[in-house]
Design a protein around this motif. Structure first.
Motif, PDB file in Angstrom:
ATOM      1  N   THR A   4     -21.572  39.093 -19.596  1.00 56.23           N
ATOM      2  CA  THR A   4     -22.790  39.081 -18.792  1.00 56.23           C
ATOM      3  C   THR A   4     -22.864  37.816 -17.957  1.00 56.23           C
ATOM      4  OG1 THR A   4     -24.106  37.943 -20.456  1.00 56.23           O
ATOM      5  CG2 THR A   4     -23.998  40.364 -20.613  1.00 56.23           C
ATOM      6  N   ASP A   5     -23.800  37.788 -17.026  1.00 56.77           N
ATOM      7  CA  ASP A   5     -23.998  36.575 -16.237  1.00 56.77           C
ATOM      8  C   ASP A   5     -24.416  35.417 -17.146  1.00 56.77           C
ATOM      9  OD1 ASP A   5     -26.494  37.813 -16.687  1.00 56.77           O
ATOM     10  OD2 ASP A   5     -27.375  36.931 -14.902  1.00 56.77           O
ATOM     11  N   GLY A   6     -25.168  35.725 -18.183  1.00 57.98           N
ATOM     12  CA  GLY A   6     -25.565  34.683 -19.141  1.00 57.98           C
ATOM     13  C   GLY A   6     -24.367  34.101 -19.878  1.00 57.98           C
ATOM     14  N   ASP A   7     -23.424  34.963 -20.271  1.00 59.46           N
ATOM     15  CA  ASP A   7     -22.203  34.490 -20.930  1.00 59.46           C
ATOM     16  C   ASP A   7     -21.456  33.526 -20.008  1.00 59.46           C
ATOM     17  OD1 ASP A   7     -22.603  36.150 -23.194  1.00 59.46           O
ATOM     18  OD2 ASP A   7     -21.572  37.816 -22.204  1.00 59.46           O
ATOM     19  N   MET A  12     -19.718  28.024 -18.272  1.00 55.45           N
ATOM     20  CA  MET A  12     -19.223  27.633 -16.959  1.00 55.45           C
ATOM     21  C   MET A  12     -18.358  26.367 -17.004  1.00 55.45           C
ATOM     22  SD  MET A  12     -19.487  28.787 -13.819  1.00 55.45           S
ATOM     23  CE  MET A  12     -21.045  29.507 -13.440  1.00 55.45           C
ATOM     24  N   ARG A  13     -18.736  25.421 -17.798  1.00 55.04           N
ATOM     25  CA  ARG A  13     -18.019  24.134 -17.837  1.00 55.04           C
ATOM     26  C   ARG A  13     -16.632  24.237 -18.459  1.00 55.04           C
ATOM     27  NH1 ARG A  13     -23.410  22.266 -19.580  1.00 55.04           N
ATOM     28  NH2 ARG A  13     -24.432  21.556 -17.696  1.00 55.04           N
ATOM     29  N   VAL A  14     -16.411  25.244 -19.294  1.00 51.00           N
ATOM     30  CA  VAL A  14     -15.123  25.358 -19.989  1.00 51.00           C
ATOM     31  C   VAL A  14     -14.239  26.472 -19.429  1.00 51.00           C
ATOM     32  CG1 VAL A  14     -15.992  24.352 -22.131  1.00 51.00           C
ATOM     33  CG2 VAL A  14     -16.096  26.825 -21.797  1.00 51.00           C
ATOM     34  N   LEU A  15     -14.673  27.125 -18.358  1.00 50.75           N
ATOM     35  CA  LEU A  15     -13.889  28.210 -17.776  1.00 50.75           C
ATOM     36  C   LEU A  15     -12.670  27.673 -17.038  1.00 50.75           C
ATOM     37  CD1 LEU A  15     -16.582  30.586 -16.240  1.00 50.75           C
ATOM     38  CD2 LEU A  15     -15.260  30.922 -18.313  1.00 50.75           C
ATOM     39  N   SER A  16     -11.583  28.387 -17.160  1.00 48.53           N
ATOM     40  CA  SER A  16     -10.379  28.092 -16.382  1.00 48.53           C
ATOM     41  C   SER A  16      -9.736  29.418 -16.012  1.00 48.53           C
ATOM     42  CB  SER A  16      -9.399  27.241 -17.193  1.00 48.53           C
ATOM     43  OG  SER A  16      -8.758  28.027 -18.186  1.00 48.53           O
ATOM     44  N   LYS A  17      -8.677  29.377 -15.224  1.00 49.84           N
ATOM     45  CA  LYS A  17      -7.980  30.605 -14.833  1.00 49.84           C
ATOM     46  C   LYS A  17      -7.357  31.301 -16.031  1.00 49.84           C
ATOM     47  CE  LYS A  17      -6.904  29.136 -10.167  1.00 49.84           C
ATOM     48  NZ  LYS A  17      -5.844  28.852  -9.192  1.00 49.84           N
ATOM     49  N   LYS A  18      -7.165  30.580 -17.111  1.00 44.31           N
ATOM     50  CA  LYS A  18      -6.515  31.143 -18.291  1.00 44.31           C
ATOM     51  C   LYS A  18      -7.499  31.522 -19.405  1.00 44.31           C
ATOM     52  CE  LYS A  18      -2.269  28.697 -17.378  1.00 44.31           C
ATOM     53  NZ  LYS A  18      -1.258  27.787 -17.867  1.00 44.31           N
TER      54      LYS A  18
END
Length: 84
Positions: A4-7, A12-18
């Protein structure tokens, strides 16, 4: 599960392409029956502070572990159609 958008906002701070989606997704999302009144679905969204619910058939709603998705209902759709 569902992402979800909430997830996404929470992680957001820990997202990467992998980043694996399993780490982000809500594993047991809220389900509603396709025959549930729209006002009750809206009440659930308000109570749980969520913006979307997964819609299943009545039979699948009772099983919950193995369901076929019929659709997704979003709070904005309900509000646009005059539900309060």
């Amino acid at each position: 599960g569902i992402v979800t958008d909430g997830d996404l906002r929470r992680d957001m701070r820990v997202l990467s392409k992998k980043t694996n989606l399993q780490k982000l997704m809500t594993k047991k999302p809220m389900l509603v029956s396709e025959n549930m009144p729209a006002t009750k679905a809206l009440a659930i969204m308000n109570e749980k502070k969520i913006t979307s619910l997964l819609v299943t058939s009545d039979n699948d709603f009772k099983r919950k572990n193995n369901f076929k998705l019929k659709g997704i209902i979003h709070i904005h759709f309900l509000l646009q159609h005059g539900l309060k």
